[in-house]
Design a protein around this motif. Sequence first.
Motif, PDB file in Angstrom:
ATOM      1  N   HIS A 218       0.884  -0.974   0.240  1.00 49.89           N
ATOM      2  CA  HIS A 218      -0.169   0.181  -0.198  1.00 49.89           C
ATOM      3  C   HIS A 218       1.002   0.824   0.206  1.00 49.89           C
ATOM      4  N   ILE A 219       0.195   2.323  -0.642  1.00 47.83           N
ATOM      5  CA  ILE A 219       0.678   3.529   0.050  1.00 47.83           C
ATOM      6  C   ILE A 219       0.055   4.714   0.512  1.00 47.83           C
ATOM      7  N   ALA A 220       0.359   5.137   1.458  1.00 52.87           N
ATOM      8  CA  ALA A 220      -1.031   6.085   2.091  1.00 52.87           C
ATOM      9  C   ALA A 220       0.192   7.671   1.529  1.00 52.87           C
ATOM     10  N   ILE A 221      -1.097   8.221   2.028  1.00 59.71           N
ATOM     11  CA  ILE A 221      -0.268  10.040   1.191  1.00 59.71           C
ATOM     12  C   ILE A 221      -1.785  10.440   2.495  1.00 59.71           C
ATOM     13  N   ARG A 222      -0.401  11.868   2.846  1.00 59.11           N
ATOM     14  CA  ARG A 222      -1.258  12.472   4.076  1.00 59.11           C
ATOM     15  C   ARG A 222      -0.480  14.324   3.313  1.00 59.11           C
ATOM     16  N   ASP A 223      -0.774  15.480   3.616  1.00 61.25           N
ATOM     17  CA  ASP A 223      -0.869  16.769   3.980  1.00 61.25           C
ATOM     18  C   ASP A 223      -0.664  16.786   4.629  1.00 61.25           C
TER      19      ASP A 223
END
Length: 63
Positions: A26-31
């Motif tokens: 998986h790839i996690a994405i955040r600001d």
Amino acid sequence: MNWRKSTYSGGGEGNTCVEIAESDTHIAIRDSKAPTRATLTVPAPSFAAFIEGIKRHSGVVRP
């Protein structure tokens, strides 16, 4: 998780920074402006397809 600034984020003072963290599946994405808030997690193949689509439609080519 090991977070890093996405190479697709804008430069400057980091006002448009997106951070990603990779795992095997998986790839996690955040600001980056709100690192303790929610993250978006997607399967790695879906994220790869998304990035390829952006490259194709925007003319952006990155290694």
